[in-house]
Write an enzyme that holds these catalytic residues in place. Sequence first.
Site, PDB file in Angstrom:
ATOM      1  N   ASN A   1       0.829  -1.205   0.000  1.00  0.00           N
ATOM      2  CA  ASN A   1       0.000   0.000   0.000  1.00  0.00           C
ATOM      3  C   ASN A   1       0.869   1.264   0.000  1.00  0.00           C
ATOM      4  O   ASN A   1       0.406   2.353   0.301  1.00  0.00           O
ATOM      5  CB  ASN A   1      -0.943   0.003   1.213  1.00  0.00           C
TER       6      ASN A   1
ATOM      7  N   ILE B   1     -16.755  10.584  -5.164  1.00  0.00           N
ATOM      8  CA  ILE B   1     -16.377   9.228  -4.759  1.00  0.00           C
ATOM      9  C   ILE B   1     -16.758   8.916  -3.316  1.00  0.00           C
ATOM     10  O   ILE B   1     -16.849   7.761  -2.937  1.00  0.00           O
ATOM     11  CB  ILE B   1     -14.869   8.993  -5.022  1.00  0.00           C
TER      12      ILE B   1
ATOM     13  N   SER C   1     -15.810  10.821   0.154  1.00  0.00           N
ATOM     14  CA  SER C   1     -15.434  11.714   1.256  1.00  0.00           C
ATOM     15  C   SER C   1     -15.330  13.160   0.787  1.00  0.00           C
ATOM     16  O   SER C   1     -15.029  13.426  -0.373  1.00  0.00           O
ATOM     17  CB  SER C   1     -14.097  11.275   1.860  1.00  0.00           C
TER      18      SER C   1
ATOM     19  N   CYS D   1      -0.250   9.002   5.694  1.00  0.00           N
ATOM     20  CA  CYS D   1      -0.055   7.752   6.428  1.00  0.00           C
ATOM     21  C   CYS D   1      -1.400   7.079   6.638  1.00  0.00           C
ATOM     22  O   CYS D   1      -2.434   7.744   6.688  1.00  0.00           O
ATOM     23  CB  CYS D   1       0.556   8.029   7.800  1.00  0.00           C
TER      24      CYS D   1
ATOM     25  N   ASP E   1     -16.615   0.174  -2.081  1.00  0.00           N
ATOM     26  CA  ASP E   1     -15.277   0.511  -2.603  1.00  0.00           C
ATOM     27  C   ASP E   1     -14.362  -0.703  -2.614  1.00  0.00           C
ATOM     28  O   ASP E   1     -14.202  -1.357  -1.585  1.00  0.00           O
ATOM     29  CB  ASP E   1     -14.619   1.570  -1.710  1.00  0.00           C
TER      30      ASP E   1
ATOM     31  N   HIS F   1     -15.592   1.431  -6.493  1.00  0.00           N
ATOM     32  CA  HIS F   1     -14.542   2.399  -6.861  1.00  0.00           C
ATOM     33  C   HIS F   1     -13.180   1.744  -6.708  1.00  0.00           C
ATOM     34  O   HIS F   1     -12.954   0.990  -5.771  1.00  0.00           O
ATOM     35  CB  HIS F   1     -14.616   3.632  -5.952  1.00  0.00           C
TER      36      HIS F   1
ATOM     37  N   ASP G   1     -16.397  -9.210 -14.291  1.00  0.00           N
ATOM     38  CA  ASP G   1     -16.992 -10.346 -13.584  1.00  0.00           C
ATOM     39  C   ASP G   1     -17.465  -9.973 -12.175  1.00  0.00           C
ATOM     40  O   ASP G   1     -18.244 -10.699 -11.567  1.00  0.00           O
ATOM     41  CB  ASP G   1     -15.965 -11.487 -13.517  1.00  0.00           C
TER      42      ASP G   1
ATOM     43  N   GLU H   1      -9.915   5.546 -10.699  1.00  0.00           N
ATOM     44  CA  GLU H   1      -8.899   6.594 -10.781  1.00  0.00           C
ATOM     45  C   GLU H   1      -8.223   6.479 -12.142  1.00  0.00           C
ATOM     46  O   GLU H   1      -7.835   5.406 -12.552  1.00  0.00           O
ATOM     47  CB  GLU H   1      -7.865   6.402  -9.686  1.00  0.00           C
TER      48      GLU H   1
ATOM     49  N   HIS I   1      -5.208  14.251  -5.956  1.00  0.00           N
ATOM     50  CA  HIS I   1      -4.000  14.198  -5.126  1.00  0.00           C
ATOM     51  C   HIS I   1      -3.158  15.463  -5.256  1.00  0.00           C
ATOM     52  O   HIS I   1      -2.162  15.620  -4.572  1.00  0.00           O
ATOM     53  CB  HIS I   1      -3.161  12.966  -5.480  1.00  0.00           C
TER      54      HIS I   1
END
Length: 765
Positions: free
Chosen positions: A116, A437, A439, A522, A605, A647, A662, A671, A701
């Site tokens: 991540n 999306i 928030s 973070c 999501d 999403h 599928d 994105e 971003h």
Amino acid sequence: MASHIVGYPRMGPKRELKFALESFWDKKSSAEDLQKVAADLRSSIWKQMADAGIKYIPSNTFSYYDQVLDTATMLGAVPPRYNFAGGEIGFDTYFSMARGNASVPAMEMTKWFDTNYHYIVPELGPEVNFSYASHKAVNEYKEAKELGVDTVPVLVGPVTFLLLSKPAKGVEKTFPLLSLLDKILPVYKEVIGELKAAGASWIQFDEPTLVLDLESHQLEAFTKAYSELESTLSGLNVIVETYFADIPAETYKILTALKGVTGFGFDLVRGAKTLDLIKGGFPSGKYLFAGVVDGRNIWANDLAASLSTLQSLEGIVGKDKLVVSTSCSLLHTAVDLVNEPKLDKEIKSWLAFAAQKVVEVNALAKALAGEKDEAFFSENAAAQASRKSSPRVTNQAVQKAAAALRGSDHRRATTVSARLDAQQKKLNLPVLPTTTIGSFPQTLELRRVRREYKAKKISEDDYVKAIKEEISKVVKLQEELDIDVLVHGEPERNDMVEYFGEQLSGFAFTANGWVQSYGSRCVKPPIIYGDVSRPNPMTVFWSQTAQSMTKRPMKGMLTGPVTILNWSFVRNDQPRFETCYQIALAIKDEVEDLEKAGINVIQIDEAALREGLPLRKAEHAFYLDWAVHSFRITNLPLQDTTQIHTHMCYSNFNDIIHSIIDMDADVMTIENSRSSEKLLSVFREGVKYGAGIGPGVYDIHSPRIPSTEEIADRINKMLAVLDTNILWVNPDCGLKTRKYAEVKPALENMVSAAKLIRTQLASAK
């Protein structure tokens, strides 16, 4: 017997670097202030490792943003749009590359292998003039030396750097990036020369791309690179470090024959097959850096098992050439358990964060050298036994329900086109419907309210009142902007995974278990320690509240099971798919309750679906099968009129598009903007997609506000390959990290662009 750490978290135990970076970006502090915080963090990390007895301590694993960006700046690989005039790269250019600025967009950011963490993707081509433009690696080596710590400077290896790059805009997509090897190696030679002159005796090249399915010409590049560097490396001990998966057998042969290399680092946690390769033959006289301590999870190592593995390697490698190491950089785990005074004592005894893993590495090295700390090993064995037998880990009803899912298909009864017709009759949306999306910006005031409620400083009534007011503001704003399908803004949520984990059984939470995701961002992954179930509804109250404030459709917002799994620290005592099925059943209960509460659009999501894909193609089908199955479980059985959205983030989907289809979602938002519409190429190549789709029309971003024309241009590009009746218009991702001053004009321009294209489409009929 020696010990080694591949890399260490940069943010600091209390996210000191995050706050210093954000203060600098907001012009509230100086470059010197930021550099002071960074120097203090580096110093404390080096001292901590030295005090723990680690022999091979890494340097240059610290970064102000990302290690691949650091390598690009070291090589002077700055795209022309940043107007770099040569010399040493400073913060202005560096952070513009990472984040964009008022006039130019940021470089693309993508997942670092299957973690991540995100890296900045270098943009390369035949015109790039490589030059030694950042002396960071040498400066940090000298800095540690002045503190009395002799470190191993770490560089992203030259071949991995090129394999992780992309052709710059205007360069042919087929441009062979490895052809630039001859151009970057002279810069590497300069860096190596300076490190030698500064007194370095070891150097580490991270070449994690060696664990991928590489073609023969790519493998040949490693042989070529290290042969070319051999004379420069003469007099240095050289580690080539790999991590995250097994090494393919053919690659192992090439790697262990590289010229000028003294030692090889392997991930022996995720690489059981690599262990067999080593046992089948290891080059005489070379060092083995055995990555037996898991750098990607938070569980205490089973020290007895690790010691047994190491002892089995001693006879093959030789006692003096075996080095105990972490499986990868500790960047991917939390920093220090000492900052978790409130964590349940039993669960805490099962854990080890980065600081504790450093101690584990040293304990194993000492045990191999005949200085075993019996008390430390006994305590570890007791914790392992307690975890195996603890009743809080197992829930028989959950185990049974999850086991019953295997082998069945679980699919909605009607086709997606029939469902979309039924949904359109109910929702009555315009062409190119607009949505966001999930928030919305989280103000300092909002964070304060949540913090005080958690600390029991304000009553539940006051908290609910404050959150309702925030939802009302977000709903009103969206109505003013004329957005078609609304969201409630998620003001009650700290994090899209933690929020759900806090309400599910089998999860534990940390106060300071932060892990870097990108830049200063973070995440605090929950810990899944036991079987998962949903005791009570989690989101129904807030979704119902929000829907009561508007006549427009309000999306229920859930995080999908695969994302919860991939963004958590997952138990390692059962297969990941079993845990995923358990989470899917919990989310399914929530989806049913939302539908009963009158929520007609529900977003589940799966931001991290792609990220969990194993690094090797042979393992893809099995993962995708259970991941997609888990998603489908969440939305059964629903009425055709209930519209399921999903999403996805930061993803190159082209190789898994059939699995995405599928999933059988009604609408998928993805994105897209930072990847220069890479996603659209799939549809240009003729993949038939009949569900709704919303490739992001602008990059959230970056603080940059896109113009109406720019967004309209993006929509037109999408309409060139997608049917008008399935295209949605939305930002790339949630807006939580942005400020309202950026969000309002950007959404205004987005809606204007959608209306502009609608008008053009209507007049063209």
